[in-house]
Design a protein around this motif. Structure first.
Motif, PDB file in Angstrom:
ATOM      1  N   VAL A 104      33.974   6.162   8.493  1.00 42.03           N
ATOM      2  CA  VAL A 104      34.529   5.997   7.150  1.00 42.03           C
ATOM      3  C   VAL A 104      35.391   7.189   6.751  1.00 42.03           C
ATOM      4  CG1 VAL A 104      33.924   5.855   4.706  1.00 42.03           C
ATOM      5  CG2 VAL A 104      32.681   4.479   6.379  1.00 42.03           C
ATOM      6  N   GLU A 105      34.888   8.404   6.963  1.00 43.24           N
ATOM      7  CA  GLU A 105      35.597   9.587   6.474  1.00 43.24           C
ATOM      8  C   GLU A 105      36.900   9.846   7.213  1.00 43.24           C
ATOM      9  OE1 GLU A 105      34.807  14.365   5.556  1.00 43.24           O
ATOM     10  OE2 GLU A 105      33.168  13.085   6.282  1.00 43.24           O
ATOM     11  N   TYR A 106      36.918   9.586   8.520  1.00 41.66           N
ATOM     12  CA  TYR A 106      38.080   9.955   9.326  1.00 41.66           C
ATOM     13  C   TYR A 106      38.834   8.758   9.894  1.00 41.66           C
ATOM     14  CZ  TYR A 106      35.591  14.402   9.123  1.00 41.66           C
ATOM     15  OH  TYR A 106      34.934  15.521   8.685  1.00 41.66           O
ATOM     16  N   GLY A 107      38.338   7.550   9.683  1.00 41.05           N
ATOM     17  CA  GLY A 107      39.011   6.385  10.245  1.00 41.05           C
ATOM     18  C   GLY A 107      38.953   6.335  11.752  1.00 41.05           C
ATOM     19  N   ILE A 108      37.835   6.780  12.332  1.00 37.20           N
ATOM     20  CA  ILE A 108      37.648   6.838  13.782  1.00 37.20           C
ATOM     21  C   ILE A 108      36.737   5.695  14.223  1.00 37.20           C
ATOM     22  CG2 ILE A 108      36.606   8.194  15.656  1.00 37.20           C
ATOM     23  CD1 ILE A 108      37.391  10.709  14.041  1.00 37.20           C
ATOM     24  N   SER A 109      37.119   4.996  15.270  1.00 36.03           N
ATOM     25  CA  SER A 109      36.244   3.973  15.843  1.00 36.03           C
ATOM     26  C   SER A 109      35.094   4.658  16.565  1.00 36.03           C
ATOM     27  CB  SER A 109      37.028   3.078  16.803  1.00 36.03           C
ATOM     28  OG  SER A 109      37.986   2.319  16.100  1.00 36.03           O
ATOM     29  N   THR A 110      33.867   4.327  16.181  1.00 38.99           N
ATOM     30  CA  THR A 110      32.698   5.020  16.714  1.00 38.99           C
ATOM     31  C   THR A 110      31.738   4.041  17.364  1.00 38.99           C
ATOM     32  OG1 THR A 110      31.385   4.839  14.686  1.00 38.99           O
ATOM     33  CG2 THR A 110      32.871   6.735  14.872  1.00 38.99           C
ATOM     34  N   LEU A 111      31.007   4.561  18.347  1.00 44.90           N
ATOM     35  CA  LEU A 111      29.964   3.785  19.010  1.00 44.90           C
ATOM     36  C   LEU A 111      28.745   4.670  19.209  1.00 44.90           C
ATOM     37  CD1 LEU A 111      29.422   0.968  20.477  1.00 44.90           C
ATOM     38  CD2 LEU A 111      29.756   2.266  22.593  1.00 44.90           C
ATOM     39  N   LEU A 112      27.603   4.156  18.853  1.00 49.83           N
ATOM     40  CA  LEU A 112      26.331   4.798  19.157  1.00 49.83           C
ATOM     41  C   LEU A 112      25.828   4.265  20.485  1.00 49.83           C
ATOM     42  CD1 LEU A 112      23.716   6.411  18.336  1.00 49.83           C
ATOM     43  CD2 LEU A 112      22.911   4.259  17.338  1.00 49.83           C
ATOM     44  N   PHE A 113      25.425   5.161  21.388  1.00 48.05           N
ATOM     45  CA  PHE A 113      24.774   4.758  22.632  1.00 48.05           C
ATOM     46  C   PHE A 113      23.443   5.479  22.704  1.00 48.05           C
ATOM     47  CE2 PHE A 113      25.843   3.398  27.249  1.00 48.05           C
ATOM     48  CZ  PHE A 113      24.534   3.021  27.458  1.00 48.05           C
ATOM     49  N   GLU A 114      22.365   4.706  22.675  1.00 43.34           N
ATOM     50  CA  GLU A 114      21.003   5.239  22.753  1.00 43.34           C
ATOM     51  C   GLU A 114      20.447   4.988  24.150  1.00 43.34           C
ATOM     52  OE1 GLU A 114      18.916   6.604  20.371  1.00 43.34           O
ATOM     53  OE2 GLU A 114      20.093   6.370  18.518  1.00 43.34           O
ATOM     54  N   MET A 115      20.303   6.056  24.938  1.00 40.70           N
ATOM     55  CA  MET A 115      19.704   5.938  26.263  1.00 40.70           C
ATOM     56  C   MET A 115      18.183   5.772  26.131  1.00 40.70           C
ATOM     57  SD  MET A 115      22.457   6.399  28.143  1.00 40.70           S
ATOM     58  CE  MET A 115      24.118   7.016  27.806  1.00 40.70           C
ATOM     59  N   ARG A 116      17.572   5.247  27.173  1.00 35.79           N
ATOM     60  CA  ARG A 116      16.129   5.021  27.146  1.00 35.79           C
ATOM     61  C   ARG A 116      15.352   6.334  27.311  1.00 35.79           C
ATOM     62  NH1 ARG A 116      11.883   2.966  31.498  1.00 35.79           N
ATOM     63  NH2 ARG A 116      10.178   2.515  30.066  1.00 35.79           N
ATOM     64  N   GLY A 117      14.359   6.542  26.457  1.00 35.49           N
ATOM     65  CA  GLY A 117      13.408   7.624  26.633  1.00 35.49           C
ATOM     66  C   GLY A 117      13.931   8.986  26.232  1.00 35.49           C
ATOM     67  N   MET A 118      13.031   9.908  25.930  1.00 33.69           N
ATOM     68  CA  MET A 118      13.392  11.256  25.513  1.00 33.69           C
ATOM     69  C   MET A 118      12.814  12.285  26.464  1.00 33.69           C
ATOM     70  SD  MET A 118      12.941  10.937  21.387  1.00 33.69           S
ATOM     71  CE  MET A 118      13.603   9.487  20.543  1.00 33.69           C
ATOM     72  N   SER A 119      13.398  13.482  26.432  1.00 32.41           N
ATOM     73  CA  SER A 119      12.970  14.550  27.319  1.00 32.41           C
ATOM     74  C   SER A 119      11.675  15.202  26.854  1.00 32.41           C
ATOM     75  CB  SER A 119      14.062  15.623  27.420  1.00 32.41           C
ATOM     76  OG  SER A 119      15.271  15.060  27.851  1.00 32.41           O
ATOM     77  N   ASP A 120      11.397  15.113  25.574  1.00 31.96           N
ATOM     78  CA  ASP A 120      10.181  15.707  25.015  1.00 31.96           C
ATOM     79  C   ASP A 120       9.959  15.111  23.631  1.00 31.96           C
ATOM     80  OD1 ASP A 120       7.922  17.281  24.801  1.00 31.96           O
ATOM     81  OD2 ASP A 120       8.998  19.168  24.476  1.00 31.96           O
ATOM     82  N   HIS A 121       8.716  15.007  23.251  1.00 31.65           N
ATOM     83  CA  HIS A 121       8.380  14.502  21.912  1.00 31.65           C
ATOM     84  C   HIS A 121       6.880  14.672  21.735  1.00 31.65           C
ATOM     85  CE1 HIS A 121       8.494  11.992  18.288  1.00 31.65           C
ATOM     86  NE2 HIS A 121       9.819  12.060  18.358  1.00 31.65           N
ATOM     87  N   GLU A 122       6.418  14.573  20.489  1.00 29.65           N
ATOM     88  CA  GLU A 122       4.977  14.603  20.251  1.00 29.65           C
ATOM     89  C   GLU A 122       4.369  13.207  20.319  1.00 29.65           C
ATOM     90  OE1 GLU A 122       4.345  16.167  16.352  1.00 29.65           O
ATOM     91  OE2 GLU A 122       6.017  15.053  15.491  1.00 29.65           O
ATOM     92  N   TYR A 123       5.211  12.175  20.371  1.00 28.51           N
ATOM     93  CA  TYR A 123       4.751  10.788  20.413  1.00 28.51           C
ATOM     94  C   TYR A 123       4.995  10.239  21.816  1.00 28.51           C
ATOM     95  CZ  TYR A 123       4.313   5.867  18.975  1.00 28.51           C
ATOM     96  OH  TYR A 123       3.926   4.544  18.854  1.00 28.51           O
ATOM     97  N   GLU A 124       3.920   9.942  22.539  1.00 26.84           N
ATOM     98  CA  GLU A 124       4.013   9.608  23.961  1.00 26.84           C
ATOM     99  C   GLU A 124       4.944   8.443  24.283  1.00 26.84           C
ATOM    100  OE1 GLU A 124       0.335   9.222  25.983  1.00 26.84           O
ATOM    101  OE2 GLU A 124      -0.313  11.280  25.590  1.00 26.84           O
ATOM    102  N   PRO A 125       4.944   7.339  23.505  1.00 29.13           N
ATOM    103  CA  PRO A 125       5.820   6.203  23.866  1.00 29.13           C
ATOM    104  C   PRO A 125       7.312   6.523  23.810  1.00 29.13           C
ATOM    105  CG  PRO A 125       4.042   5.465  22.436  1.00 29.13           C
ATOM    106  CD  PRO A 125       3.997   6.966  22.439  1.00 29.13           C
ATOM    107  N   TYR A 126       7.684   7.675  23.269  1.00 26.26           N
ATOM    108  CA  TYR A 126       9.096   8.047  23.247  1.00 26.26           C
ATOM    109  C   TYR A 126       9.519   8.797  24.508  1.00 26.26           C
ATOM    110  CZ  TYR A 126       9.602   6.873  18.269  1.00 26.26           C
ATOM    111  OH  TYR A 126       9.675   6.221  17.063  1.00 26.26           O
ATOM    112  N   VAL A 127       8.563   9.323  25.261  1.00 25.49           N
ATOM    113  CA  VAL A 127       8.872  10.177  26.400  1.00 25.49           C
ATOM    114  C   VAL A 127       8.914   9.348  27.670  1.00 25.49           C
ATOM    115  CG1 VAL A 127       8.150  12.208  27.717  1.00 25.49           C
ATOM    116  CG2 VAL A 127       7.788  12.131  25.242  1.00 25.49           C
ATOM    117  N   LEU A 128       9.914   9.624  28.505  1.00 19.99           N
ATOM    118  CA  LEU A 128      10.112   8.851  29.732  1.00 19.99           C
ATOM    119  C   LEU A 128       9.793   9.705  30.949  1.00 19.99           C
ATOM    120  CD1 LEU A 128      11.122   6.083  30.768  1.00 19.99           C
ATOM    121  CD2 LEU A 128      13.378   7.115  30.983  1.00 19.99           C
TER     122      LEU A 128
END
Length: 354
Positions: A282-306
């Motif tokens: 909205v602010e800059y008029g840029i076409s944007t895409l979110l890409f969420e890869m599976r799993g995280m490198s670290d977290h306190e919640y086990e189902p988030y960690v791969l």
């Protein structure tokens, strides 16, 4: 493992079971069939070792960037600001022609989402090779490889005692315990100020992919995903910007989903413009895409960690994404990318514990 010149060898630093061959093949976009999709790689489950020593530290990342800048005449590094703890924040720039369209790749707004940074580094290396160097004639490329440097180092002003990984901890938040990806309107934190003041407002950017990680148990059509994508969903986004975002997603989807190891869903995301996907569009008029890869490198919640056996595929997925989009922009094919897949791409759901 290091070679005699003190540089990291590739095979053991980041790539899980796949090693160098798969990632280098990914830089050419083509992907060989694999035995299982990345979505079926193991979650943490208390049985997998999650050791952050295989990931680049901040200092190692900076050293690699400087090594590549010395090797590649087209690559220039710029310090765009400093983190809360005073770490320099880097922008890698390939600006061959001001008339070319420009794409920005943003990684590690969340410090515990580092495999996208590992992939961005491999992509930078590939741009110094004969196979991929020619793409620079048709596109300008900007890469912020680690926006949340303090969170990536676990150098924060709050406790990480409950985090799972061995070695240094990595956290979603910056040192002030603020989510940088909720700071794109007021822009209070020094990291988001650096991004907006010295990247978004300084360069004429046409496209942006914001690379993140999500939990490890998201699924589409009953199969765990390797990642998920989403365009801006705020009602304030310009229709032309939105269409460009959907075309950007089309390039990514058609490069990843048919591979046999990739399986993408539609991310379920909000409409708030504090989020970069929405606010920057909205602010800059840029076409944007979110890409969420599976799993995280670290977290306190086990189902988030791969578990780390999927690292190579996720890094490969990042390299393929960056390579495919830069090529589509450089040769103009993004203008005719088929966005009809969005009409049937299912929103991902969360698989329960089994």
């Amino acid at each position: 493992m290091r070679n005699q010149a003190g540089q990291k060898t590739i095979s053991r630093r980041s790539f899980g079971l796949l090693g160098v061959t798969s990632v280098l093949a990914a830089s050419g976009v083509a992907a060989a069939p694999s035995a299982f999709g990345v979505g079926e790689g193991p979650g943490y489950g208390g049985n997998e070792t999650v050791n952050t020593s295989i990931l680049h530290t901040y200092d190692e990342l900076v050293a690699e960037l400087k090594t590549q800048a010395a090797k590649q005449s087209a690559l220039e590094l710029e310090v765009i600001g400093q983190s809360v703890k005073g770490r320099d924040l880097y922008l890698a720039k390939y600006l061959s022609n001001p008339a070319n369209p420009t794409i920005l790749f943003l990684t590690q707004q969340h410090g515990n989402e580092q495999l996208t940074t590992e992939g961005a580094l491999e992509f930078i290396k590939s741009l110094g090779t004969g196979k991929n160097r020619s793409v620079l004639k048709g596109v300008n490329i900007l890469i912020v490889p680690m926006l949340n440097a303090d969170g990536a180092m676990g150098d924060v002003n709050f406790s990480l005692d409950n985090y799972i990984a061995k070695g240094r901890h990595l956290t979603r938040y910056n040192a002030n315990e603020v989510d940088l990806n909720r700071d794109h309107i007021v822009k209070v934190q020094p990291e988001t100020q650096a991004l907006h003041n010295n990247v978004m407002r300084k360069y004429k950017i046409d496209y942006m992919i914001d690379l993140h990680h999500q939990g490890a148990r998201s699924q589409r059509d009953g199969e765990l995903v390797s990642g998920s994508i989403l365009y801006p969903t705020t009602a304030n986004v310009d229709a032309t910007v939105l269409e460009g975002s959907k075309r950007l997603g089309a390039v990514v989807f058609h490069a990843i989903d048919p591979t046999g190891w990739g399986h993408l869903g539609r991310y379920v995301g909000g409409t708030a413009e504090t989020i970069s996907r929405n606010g920057i569009a909205v602010e800059y008029g840029i076409s944007t895409l979110l890409f969420e890869m599976r799993g995280m490198s670290d977290h306190e919640y086990e189902p988030y960690v791969l578990g780390q056996k999927s690292n190579g595929y996720l890094i490969k997925q990042t390299v393929v994404t960056l390579t495919a989009t830069t090529r589509a922009i450089a040769d103009g094919s993004i203008a005719t990318a088929d966005t009809s897949f969005w009409d049937t791409l299912a929103e991902q759901t969360s698989r329960g514990e089994e």
